[in-house]
Design a protein around this motif. Structure first.
Motif, PDB file in Angstrom:
ATOM      1  N   ASN A 140       0.845  -1.186   0.000  1.00 21.18           N
ATOM      2  CA  ASN A 140       0.000   0.000   0.000  1.00 21.18           C
ATOM      3  C   ASN A 140       0.887   1.245   0.000  1.00 21.18           C
ATOM      4  OD1 ASN A 140      -1.721   2.147   0.538  1.00 21.18           O
ATOM      5  ND2 ASN A 140      -2.912   1.051   2.086  1.00 21.18           N
ATOM      6  N   PRO A 141       1.004   1.933  -1.136  1.00 18.69           N
ATOM      7  CA  PRO A 141       1.894   3.103  -1.189  1.00 18.69           C
ATOM      8  C   PRO A 141       1.375   4.275  -0.377  1.00 18.69           C
ATOM      9  CG  PRO A 141       0.631   2.920  -3.219  1.00 18.69           C
ATOM     10  CD  PRO A 141       0.329   1.683  -2.426  1.00 18.69           C
ATOM     11  N   GLN A 142       0.088   4.279  -0.045  1.00 15.17           N
ATOM     12  CA  GLN A 142      -0.486   5.376   0.738  1.00 15.17           C
ATOM     13  C   GLN A 142      -0.084   5.279   2.204  1.00 15.17           C
ATOM     14  OE1 GLN A 142      -4.687   4.975  -0.056  1.00 15.17           O
ATOM     15  NE2 GLN A 142      -4.545   5.940  -2.065  1.00 15.17           N
ATOM     16  N   LYS A 143      -0.031   4.064   2.747  1.00  9.07           N
ATOM     17  CA  LYS A 143       0.296   3.868   4.156  1.00  9.07           C
ATOM     18  C   LYS A 143       1.686   3.271   4.367  1.00  9.07           C
ATOM     19  CE  LYS A 143      -4.454   3.420   5.805  1.00  9.07           C
ATOM     20  NZ  LYS A 143      -5.397   2.599   6.619  1.00  9.07           N
ATOM     21  N   LYS A 144       2.383   2.981   3.266  1.00 10.76           N
ATOM     22  CA  LYS A 144       3.733   2.433   3.338  1.00 10.76           C
ATOM     23  C   LYS A 144       3.776   1.130   4.140  1.00 10.76           C
ATOM     24  CE  LYS A 144       5.082   6.127   1.164  1.00 10.76           C
ATOM     25  NZ  LYS A 144       5.347   6.065  -0.300  1.00 10.76           N
ATOM     26  N   ASN A 145       2.790   0.295   3.944  1.00 13.75           N
ATOM     27  CA  ASN A 145       2.798  -1.013   4.585  1.00 13.75           C
ATOM     28  C   ASN A 145       2.302  -2.078   3.599  1.00 13.75           C
ATOM     29  OD1 ASN A 145      -0.004  -0.728   4.507  1.00 13.75           O
ATOM     30  ND2 ASN A 145      -0.227  -0.405   6.700  1.00 13.75           N
ATOM     31  N   TYR A 146       2.436  -3.323   4.001  1.00 15.65           N
ATOM     32  CA  TYR A 146       1.974  -4.428   3.170  1.00 15.65           C
ATOM     33  C   TYR A 146       0.608  -4.902   3.649  1.00 15.65           C
ATOM     34  CZ  TYR A 146       6.662  -4.917   1.177  1.00 15.65           C
ATOM     35  OH  TYR A 146       7.852  -4.703   0.514  1.00 15.65           O
ATOM     36  N   MET A 147      -0.227  -5.250   2.699  1.00 12.52           N
ATOM     37  CA  MET A 147      -1.496  -5.900   2.978  1.00 12.52           C
ATOM     38  C   MET A 147      -1.384  -7.375   2.591  1.00 12.52           C
ATOM     39  SD  MET A 147      -3.983  -3.065   1.173  1.00 12.52           S
ATOM     40  CE  MET A 147      -5.465  -4.042   1.427  1.00 12.52           C
ATOM     41  N   ILE A 148      -1.866  -8.250   3.433  1.00  9.91           N
ATOM     42  CA  ILE A 148      -2.106  -9.639   3.044  1.00  9.91           C
ATOM     43  C   ILE A 148      -3.619  -9.819   3.054  1.00  9.91           C
ATOM     44  CG2 ILE A 148      -1.774 -12.070   3.564  1.00  9.91           C
ATOM     45  CD1 ILE A 148       0.737 -11.361   5.079  1.00  9.91           C
ATOM     46  N   TYR A 149      -4.180 -10.230   1.933  1.00 11.22           N
ATOM     47  CA  TYR A 149      -5.628 -10.408   1.878  1.00 11.22           C
ATOM     48  C   TYR A 149      -5.943 -11.809   1.354  1.00 11.22           C
ATOM     49  CZ  TYR A 149      -4.837  -8.861  -2.985  1.00 11.22           C
ATOM     50  OH  TYR A 149      -4.368  -8.720  -4.264  1.00 11.22           O
ATOM     51  N   TRP A 150      -7.108 -12.321   1.741  1.00 11.36           N
ATOM     52  CA  TRP A 150      -7.446 -13.717   1.453  1.00 11.36           C
ATOM     53  C   TRP A 150      -8.969 -13.905   1.516  1.00 11.36           C
ATOM     54  CZ3 TRP A 150      -5.993 -11.741   6.054  1.00 11.36           C
ATOM     55  CH2 TRP A 150      -6.796 -12.019   7.152  1.00 11.36           C
ATOM     56  N   SER A 151      -9.404 -15.109   1.149  1.00 12.43           N
ATOM     57  CA  SER A 151     -10.829 -15.455   1.163  1.00 12.43           C
ATOM     58  C   SER A 151     -11.144 -16.309   2.380  1.00 12.43           C
ATOM     59  CB  SER A 151     -11.200 -16.251  -0.099  1.00 12.43           C
ATOM     60  OG  SER A 151     -10.788 -15.590  -1.273  1.00 12.43           O
ATOM     61  N   SER A 152     -12.231 -15.967   3.085  1.00 13.11           N
ATOM     62  CA  SER A 152     -12.728 -16.782   4.194  1.00 13.11           C
ATOM     63  C   SER A 152     -14.243 -16.916   4.091  1.00 13.11           C
ATOM     64  CB  SER A 152     -12.383 -16.162   5.550  1.00 13.11           C
ATOM     65  OG  SER A 152     -11.044 -16.404   5.914  1.00 13.11           O
ATOM     66  N   ASN A 153     -14.743 -18.059   4.543  1.00 14.48           N
ATOM     67  CA  ASN A 153     -16.184 -18.244   4.636  1.00 14.48           C
ATOM     68  C   ASN A 153     -16.604 -18.046   6.089  1.00 14.48           C
ATOM     69  OD1 ASN A 153     -18.625 -19.237   3.012  1.00 14.48           O
ATOM     70  ND2 ASN A 153     -18.742 -20.443   4.886  1.00 14.48           N
ATOM     71  N   ILE A 154     -17.679 -17.295   6.280  1.00 12.42           N
ATOM     72  CA  ILE A 154     -18.182 -17.018   7.619  1.00 12.42           C
ATOM     73  C   ILE A 154     -19.447 -17.838   7.854  1.00 12.42           C
ATOM     74  CG2 ILE A 154     -19.024 -15.234   9.181  1.00 12.42           C
ATOM     75  CD1 ILE A 154     -16.054 -15.048   8.381  1.00 12.42           C
ATOM     76  N   GLY A 155     -19.436 -18.660   8.901  1.00 16.63           N
ATOM     77  CA  GLY A 155     -20.583 -19.509   9.168  1.00 16.63           C
ATOM     78  C   GLY A 155     -20.436 -20.870   8.506  1.00 16.63           C
ATOM     79  N   PRO A 156     -21.486 -21.657   8.486  1.00 15.21           N
ATOM     80  CA  PRO A 156     -21.418 -23.027   7.965  1.00 15.21           C
ATOM     81  C   PRO A 156     -21.129 -23.076   6.470  1.00 15.21           C
ATOM     82  CG  PRO A 156     -23.685 -22.403   8.398  1.00 15.21           C
ATOM     83  CD  PRO A 156     -22.844 -21.321   8.980  1.00 15.21           C
ATOM     84  N   TRP A 157     -20.142 -23.886   6.102  1.00 14.64           N
ATOM     85  CA  TRP A 157     -19.715 -24.007   4.701  1.00 14.64           C
ATOM     86  C   TRP A 157     -20.819 -24.650   3.869  1.00 14.64           C
ATOM     87  CZ3 TRP A 157     -16.685 -21.956   1.423  1.00 14.64           C
ATOM     88  CH2 TRP A 157     -16.295 -22.620   0.270  1.00 14.64           C
ATOM     89  N   LYS A 158     -21.203 -23.991   2.794  1.00  9.89           N
ATOM     90  CA  LYS A 158     -22.225 -24.462   1.858  1.00  9.89           C
ATOM     91  C   LYS A 158     -23.607 -24.590   2.496  1.00  9.89           C
ATOM     92  CE  LYS A 158     -19.128 -26.862  -1.330  1.00  9.89           C
ATOM     93  NZ  LYS A 158     -18.861 -28.096  -2.085  1.00  9.89           N
ATOM     94  N   LYS A 159     -23.787 -23.971   3.647  1.00  2.66           N
ATOM     95  CA  LYS A 159     -25.084 -24.057   4.316  1.00  2.66           C
ATOM     96  C   LYS A 159     -25.520 -22.671   4.799  1.00  2.66           C
ATOM     97  CE  LYS A 159     -24.472 -28.851   5.829  1.00  2.66           C
ATOM     98  NZ  LYS A 159     -24.424 -29.773   6.998  1.00  2.66           N
ATOM     99  N   GLY A 160     -25.398 -21.706   3.913  1.00  2.00           N
ATOM    100  CA  GLY A 160     -25.859 -20.361   4.250  1.00  2.00           C
ATOM    101  C   GLY A 160     -24.790 -19.427   4.772  1.00  2.00           C
ATOM    102  N   GLY A 161     -23.526 -19.884   4.820  1.00  2.00           N
ATOM    103  CA  GLY A 161     -22.452 -19.001   5.267  1.00  2.00           C
ATOM    104  C   GLY A 161     -22.172 -17.914   4.244  1.00  2.00           C
ATOM    105  N   GLU A 162     -21.398 -16.904   4.655  1.00  5.02           N
ATOM    106  CA  GLU A 162     -21.102 -15.762   3.785  1.00  5.02           C
ATOM    107  C   GLU A 162     -19.643 -15.761   3.356  1.00  5.02           C
ATOM    108  OE1 GLU A 162     -20.823 -10.879   3.983  1.00  5.02           O
ATOM    109  OE2 GLU A 162     -21.847 -11.975   5.588  1.00  5.02           O
ATOM    110  N   GLY A 163     -19.390 -15.552   2.071  1.00  9.36           N
ATOM    111  CA  GLY A 163     -18.030 -15.420   1.565  1.00  9.36           C
ATOM    112  C   GLY A 163     -17.540 -13.995   1.722  1.00  9.36           C
ATOM    113  N   ARG A 164     -16.329 -13.826   2.272  1.00  9.15           N
ATOM    114  CA  ARG A 164     -15.769 -12.490   2.468  1.00  9.15           C
ATOM    115  C   ARG A 164     -14.285 -12.473   2.100  1.00  9.15           C
ATOM    116  NH1 ARG A 164     -17.932 -10.870   8.572  1.00  9.15           N
ATOM    117  NH2 ARG A 164     -20.174 -11.042   8.145  1.00  9.15           N
TER     118      ARG A 164
END
Length: 313
Positions: A140-164
């Motif tokens: 991030n050139p604005q804050k002069k730091n590194y971001m690590i970003y990834w995918s996680s599922n919130i709640g029960p997998w394949k049973k109404g959970g939310e992808g974020r």
């Protein structure tokens, strides 16, 4: 009568084989740009690398053998992604398993020779998740730091959970911020028909703006790569654009600029080979197969000196 989807897959396979037959056998040292693709073929084997100057033809590094083997987590390496810092250090992150709150991390000055691997518990502050997939690193050139970003599922997998999409920040890859949401749309992930939750995010810096590409996690062979723009790599993100077409389903988008073209590399549903989408304006795209057999990875630009060194090792 051949079904349309089968015919499309057959044509794609024949096109790929034709490309492989005409593949480069040595690097074009007069090229203006050089690119490194980090990817995996077998998830329990490790990280593979390849070099290209045009995005279509790729030359394997290390004679096609892996350059790093899985040592942490579930002893898997999926979705490897390499970032080259301004300090000349290559940093790599990857998915260490189907479950868990960790990602893998290693660093080196030589992307063919990695140091000790460690597990970073990026998801430890998210109580309702049990997966951390497809991590990427972005400076991030604005804050002069590194971001690590990834995918996680919130709640029960394949049973109404939310992808974020979540992220943490760091300056030294030793101390990390608490995880925060980078992007969400309130929809489930999981790959089933109608799942619209985001997964496989990738941030591309486009002059003074930032573009977030992501897959909507419906794996039913429909176009599923979308993107949004922001004035900050941490968002908030603007209106949704897409899907990117033509496509019958793609994963793991990774974007670089080759000449004046935006080039998005994907892991397509219909083939074991990487595909490349090209566009002048991020609106109209052309899609074609490359000659690189791979699974989900990331493409970055490197120097000619680094490319030659890697191919001579």
């Amino acid at each position: 009568m051949i079904k349309k989807t089968v015919l499309i897959q057959l044509i794609a396979l024949l096109t790929v084989r034709a490309g492989v037959a005409n593949a480069q056998t040595k690097l074009d040292t007069n090229a203006k740009q050089f690119f490194l693709f980090s990817y995996f073929v077998e998830q329990d084997a490790g990280v593979n690398l390849a070099i290209s100057t045009n995005g279509i033809n790729w030359l394997p590094v290390n004679h096609g053998k892996v350059v790093a083997t899985p040592q942490v987590g579930e002893k898997l390496i999926r979705d490897p992604s390499i970032n080259l810092g301004a300090d000349g250090i290559f940093r790599m992150v990857w998915t260490t398993g189907w479950k868990g709150k960790n990602i893998g991390y290693a660093e080196s000055k030589d992307p063919a020779k990695w140091g000790d691997e460690k597990a970073i518990p990026v998801g430890s502050g998210i109580d309702s998740t049990n997966n951390c997939w497809a991590p990427e690193i972005f400076f991030n050139p604005q804050k002069k730091n590194y971001m690590i970003y990834w995918s996680s599922n919130i709640g029960p997998w394949k049973k109404g959970g939310e992808g974020r999409i979540y992220f943490v920040t760091t300056k030294d890859f030793k101390v990390f911020s608490k995880p925060a949401v980078l992007f969400r749309n309130g929809s489930p992930a999981g790959g089933a028909a109608g799942n619209q939750g985001p997964i496989d995010a990738f941030i591309y810096k486009d002059n003074k703006r930032y573009v977030l590409f992501y897959k909507k996690d419906d794996n039913t062979h429909i176009p599923n790569i979308y993107y949004r723009a922001s004035q900050s790599p941490e968002g908030p993100w603007g209106d949704e654009h897409g899907p990117v077409t033509p496509s019958t389903g793609d994963e793991g988008p990774s974007i670089v600029k080759i000449g004046s073209n935006y080039c998005m590399f994907t892991d397509p549903f219909e083939s074991d080979f990487a595909y490349i989408f090209t566009s002048k304006d991020l609106n109209t795209w052309k899609r074609q197969p490359t000659d690189l057999k791979m699974a989900h990875g990331t493409v970055i630009e490197i120097s000619k000196q680094t490319a030659l060194k890697l191919l001579n090792e």
